[in-house]
Scaffold this active site. Structure first.
Site, PDB file in Angstrom:
ATOM      1  CG  ASP A 495      -0.276   0.103   2.532  1.00 11.59           C
ATOM      2  OD1 ASP A 495       0.740  -0.590   2.725  1.00 11.59           O
ATOM      3  OD2 ASP A 495      -0.738   0.893   3.394  1.00 11.59           O
ATOM      4  CD  GLU A 561       4.176   0.761   6.917  1.00 10.29           C
ATOM      5  OE1 GLU A 561       5.138   0.963   7.665  1.00 10.29           O
ATOM      6  OE2 GLU A 561       3.784   1.622   6.109  1.00 10.29           O
TER       7      GLU A 561
HETATM    8  N1  BES Z   1       8.829   3.262   5.558  1.00  9.14           N
HETATM    9  C1  BES Z   1       8.080   3.957   6.533  1.00  9.14           C
HETATM   10  C2  BES Z   1       8.788   3.928   7.863  1.00  9.14           C
HETATM   11  C3  BES Z   1       9.935   4.888   7.914  1.00  9.14           C
HETATM   12  C4  BES Z   1       9.667   6.234   7.885  1.00  9.14           C
HETATM   13  C5  BES Z   1      11.213   4.445   7.980  1.00  9.14           C
HETATM   14  C6  BES Z   1      10.695   7.137   7.944  1.00  9.14           C
HETATM   15  C7  BES Z   1      12.240   5.341   8.028  1.00  9.14           C
HETATM   16  C8  BES Z   1      11.991   6.686   8.014  1.00  9.14           C
HETATM   17  C9  BES Z   1       6.686   3.392   6.676  1.00  9.14           C
HETATM   18  O1  BES Z   1       6.122   3.035   5.443  1.00  9.14           O
HETATM   19  C10 BES Z   1       5.814   4.474   7.242  1.00  9.14           C
HETATM   20  O2  BES Z   1       5.502   5.399   6.566  1.00  9.14           O
HETATM   21  N2  BES Z   1       5.422   4.341   8.501  1.00  9.14           N
HETATM   22  C11 BES Z   1       4.487   5.207   9.134  1.00  9.14           C
HETATM   23  C12 BES Z   1       3.752   4.358  10.113  1.00  9.14           C
HETATM   24  C13 BES Z   1       2.472   4.918  10.617  1.00  9.14           C
HETATM   25  C14 BES Z   1       1.458   5.098   9.526  1.00  9.14           C
HETATM   26  C15 BES Z   1       1.920   4.021  11.700  1.00  9.14           C
HETATM   27  C16 BES Z   1       5.227   6.327   9.848  1.00  9.14           C
HETATM   28  O3  BES Z   1       6.388   6.183  10.244  1.00  9.14           O
HETATM   29  O4  BES Z   1       4.637   7.398   9.985  1.00  9.14           O
HETATM   30 MN    MN Z   2       5.538   4.823   4.385  1.00  5.91          MN
END
Ligand code: BES
Ligand code: MN
Length: 869
Positions: A495, A561
């Protein structure tokens, strides 16, 4: 003669046209659709080549040639650029001439490159190292050298120039020739007879420096080796052909030179193998039009002429077979590969023809003049390359459709790219229920892809209308016996965050059409997280094909996710039996610290997302009629409440919030110092001191934070309304050892108790939208050790120094990371595939092609070697 225009250096003039947006052809001369196609017997279906990649330079591209691995391009300002055909990275750029590079020619099994230019010089290069082997020139003022070829058999180079001459240099005889005098070098001549001016009388300013190579490399053309007035016009193009046996002209198996001139004549020259001298054997006349470009296929000679005409001669009978006026402007380029002929014109349109010269397709390849082209075959694909005065080189897959769709001939990286392009095309936005069908289709495509590459795959339904989870398993053959039964779980998500598709704002490209530019792939989700998921899929798939997979590689690729992994915990627990045991968990969903140094990620923060709403029991009101101190407004209550969350300098004021945060240990301190030292002198960080960088990284990675994302109000939101309700989205990033449930309770009870002191009759409502636990891995465990080895091997390829990855943490969150560790009792490790500049969640999200391919290679090593540890 209009043929002058594009080829003179004055006119390779930089077009200030931006990169064509979606190849939009508005405002440009449009090549008419072909009429002749119908004549030639039966309609031929249009087959549009697909744009594989576009690389941009800061000046016009005037010449091109291509080897098995590299694209060479000559620019208006005298540089030769070299790009990889695999990754489209710029591998080299050299200042090769003092004038426009007008022609490039590869010889001797692609080991030597000849370049001719507007500085009246022909340079000879080692095509790999770019060592300048020779610099050839004539004592006469030849003007621009439009074309150059080389006979390996005779070790002789022939070139055609603006002063209408054809000249040659026999490299076999170079040591017998007198050493040239430096004063005769073209750069030492003050008054050039030719200083070609384009329409409007503009000349290209030449670089000021007069760099003359050492005299040992200078070679001066013997005045005997010149045919003056080879044409009654500029000598625009040349071909060197090997004669078929049985030809009346020329000797069997020998070579023949063909030249095309501004006089509208193609001349065939026989070559004396003993002296390399040429003799005119025959002329073919194209009438009034200048011959600007030539290509040959068997005995068929295709000539691009001024004013849009193409002439075809059969050299066997010397008959003019056809003359077509298909392009609407000068046909500046012709290229042949296999059974396909390509023509490109000053209108920016390319055309593809088959052997019978039936028209196959017509498309706009540049937003200016097409000045150069080349073609090659690569991994079963027909690659056509064009260069223009829009400063771009475009790389096209011009394979026939049937062939383009069959994946069997493709290289593995081509298949990966093709699948990624398809996956990106699904708008798998999880935050908006109207995309639920797109999500299902994306999941189904992934499931089929897993199956195609040898995995078993199913969709695990999520409850409550959530997007399904793709579950797949590549079965290891367990040849190493002891590894049988071990399983690596790769977790990722298909997603994505929404992307604005309205033209003009936001994205430079279409977000759901994978677009290759300057070595990068652009598209929503390409880095977060579709690209890395497919790198893992192909890594496992290739190992199965190579019978190198011992353990099982299991995949859980979810579709929620970006919405906090709604339904994931439930779905995993419900399918526990199917999923079975897990020994290691791998993720690949974050980014490097900068754009250069490979990293491994051993920590992620957790997150709590909450919505805080204050509402009254009254409707929206007019502020003039109802506004009063006695009428408590929901928005004012909300703003006052939000103000209680932090101090004016941003410190979080929730009581007890920071107490559980783990103190920094000396060992940890050292790790941060190592990172700081590695980056402190990099341009991106040079504005900060080492201590500031450390502070900056620690506060993002290992300390908590609070964000107010959005404050919104009910009603028409104009400045006369008292909104009935106001709401805020807030989040808290949390770190070890903050307990998710404790922090949640603290947040809610703090807001409630502060609000109660307001004595407002408006209602406060707090909801927790999603949450994630922080994750802290063990950088010493086998998974990280194996990853480190693989990263070092893969990223050090071709370098003498081995690149050790930096161990970093991240401020972002992945809700499932800690859950999966606990649920399966297995440690997780995290390979960041992207660079810091990937723009995840933002406009113009991208992933560098090299990162995609290298990530696949790294994961392949880990899937193979980790279970053997
Ligand atoms: N890939 C990201 C996580 C991430 C963000 C890793 C920044 C390294 C740096 C993941 O897809 C994401 O966007 N996570 C969200 C989670 C939330 C929706 C619960 C986030 O970090 O805001
Ligand atoms: Mn993300």
């Amino acid at each position: 003669m209009s043929g002058l225009r594009p080829l003179s250096p004055a006119n390779g003039g930089r077009a200030d046209t931006p990169l064509p947006r979606f190849l939009d052809n508005s405002g440009l001369p449009i090549d008419p659709p072909v009429r002749e196609a119908r004549e030639g017997g039966g309609a031929v279906e249009e087959e549009m080549p697909t744009l594989l990649h576009r690389v941009k330079h800061d000046g016009s591209i005037l010449s091109l040639c291509v080897s098995d691995e590299l694209i060479y391009a000559g620019s208006q300002s005298g540089e030769i650029m070299v790009w990889s055909l695999e990754t489209f990275q710029l591998v080299r750029s050299v200042q090769a001439h003092q004038g426009s590079v007008l022609c490039l020619y590869l010889a001797d099994h692609q080991s030597v490159l000849f370049s001719s230019a507007g500085d009246a010089i022909i340079n000879v290069w080692d095509a790999k190292t770019f060592e300048n082997l020779y610099s050839i020139y004539s004592t006469f003022d030849v003007g621009d050298v439009f074309c150059v070829v080389y006979s390996s058999a005779l070790q002789t180079t022939y070139f055609g120039a603006q002063n209408t001459s054809i000249q040659w240099y026999d490299l076999k005889a170079k040591d017998l020739r007198p050493r040239p005098t430096l004063t005769s070098h073209p750069s030492h001549r003050n008054h050039r007879f030719f200083d070609s001016k384009g329409p409007g009388g503009r000349t290209t300013p030449r670089p000021a420096s007069k760099v003359v190579p050492p005299s040992s490399r200078l070679l001066e053309v013997d005045p005997e080796n010149i045919v003056q007035y080879a044409h009654y016009g500029y000598v625009y193009c040349m071909l060197l052909i090997t004669l078929p046996s049985g030809w009346e002209i020329g000797g069997d198996g020998g070579e023949m030179l063909l030249s095309g001139g501004g006089d509208g004549v193609v001349k065939l020259w026989t070559i004396n193998p003993a002296t390399s001298a040429i003799t005119s054997a025959m002329s073919l006349s194209a009438g009034d039009s200048g011959v600007l470009s030539m290509a040959i296929n068997d005995t068929m000679l295709y000539c691009g002429l001024t004013d849009g005409e193409i002439c075809i001669w059969d050299l066997d009978t010397r008959q003019l077979i056809r003359s077509l006026r298909t392009h609407c402007e000068d046909v500046l380029t012709m290229a042949v590969m296999g059974n396909c002929i390509f023509s490109g014109s000053a209108s920016g349109y390319s055309r593809k023809w088959n052997q019978r010269f039936e028209h196959m397709s017509r498309w706009q390849s540049h937003s200016g003049l097409i000045l150069a082209s080349a073609a090659t075959k690569r991994h079963g694909r027909l690659i056509y390359i064009t260069g223009g005065n829009d400063n771009c080189v475009a790389i096209w897959d011009a394979s026939a459709l049937a062939q383009a769709e069959s994946q069997t001939l493709r290289s593995q990286n081509d298949q990966l790219l093709c699948s990624l392009s398809k996956l990106v095309s699904f708008r798998t936005v999880s935050s908006d229920p109207s995309y639920a069908e797109d999500c299902r289709r994306g999941a189904t495509y992934l499931k089929q892809l897993f199956k195609r590459y040898g995995a078993t795959a199913t969709l695990l339904p999520s409850e409550g209308g959530r997007n399904p989870i793709v579950h797949a398993r590549f079965g290891g053959c367990g040849t190493k016996g002891r590894n049988k039964g071990k399983t690596i779980l790769f977790y990722g998500h298909y997603d994505v965050i929404p992307a604005s598709e309205s033209a003009g704002a936001g994205w430079q490209t279409r977000p759901f059409e994978l677009t290759g530019m300057n070595g990068y792939l652009y598209g929503r989700g390409v880095s977060d997280n579709k690209g890395p998921c497919l790198a893992a899929l192909f890594a496992a798939g290739e190992l199965v094909q190579e019978q190198e997979l011992d353990a099982d590689i299991m995949f859980l690729i979810e579709g929620e996710e970006e919405s906090g992994s709604r339904g994931f915990v439930d779905a995993v627990r419900r399918n526990k039996e199917l999923i079975g045991d897990v020994d290691w968990i791998l993720l690949a969903n974050s980014y490097w610290l900068d754009d250069d140094v490979p990293c491994l990620t051993y920590g992620l923060r957790g997150v709590i997302h909450a919505t805080v709403v204050v509402e009254s029991d009254k409707p929206d009101l007019h502020s003039g009629v109802e506004g009063s101190r006695l009428n408590r407004e929901p928005t004012i209550d909300l703003v006052n409440l939000l103000a209680k969350l932090t101090s004016s300098d941003g410190k979080v004021l929730i009581p007890g919030f920071s107490e559980p945060v783990r103190p920094v240990t000396p060992a940890e301190e050292e790790m941060y110092t190592a990172i700081t030292n590695a980056i402190v002198n990099k341009p991106d960080w040079s504005h900060l001191t080492a201590a500031q960088i450390k502070d900056h990284l620690m506060s993002k990675w290992r300390f908590p934070s609070l964000t107010i994302h959005k404050v919104s109000v009910s009603g028409p939101s104009n400045a006369t309304i008292i909104p009935r309700a106001a709401s805020a989205s807030i989040s808290l990033r949390i770190v070890p050892d903050q307990e998710l449930s404790v922090i949640k309770d603290q947040l809610v009870s703090y807001l409630r108790s502060e609000y109660s002191s307001f004595n407002s009759n408006n209602k406060l409502n707090i909801t927790i939208d999603h949450e994630a636990e922080p994750w802290l891995g063990d950088p010493e465990n086998d998974a990280f050790r194996t990853l480190e080895e693989a990263v070092m091997d893969v990223w050090s390829e071709g370098n003498e120094e081995r690149v050790r990855p930096l161990y970093i943490r991240e401020g972002g969150s992945i809700p499932t990371a800690r859950f999966l560790e606990k649920e399966f009792g297995a440690p997780a490790a995290h390979l960041p595939c992207g660079q810091a500049s990937d723009q995840a969640h933002l406009d113009d999200e991208r992933l560098r092609l090299v990162n995609l391919y290298k990530s696949k290679a790294i994961l392949k090593r880990v899937f193979k070697e980790l279970p053997r540890k």
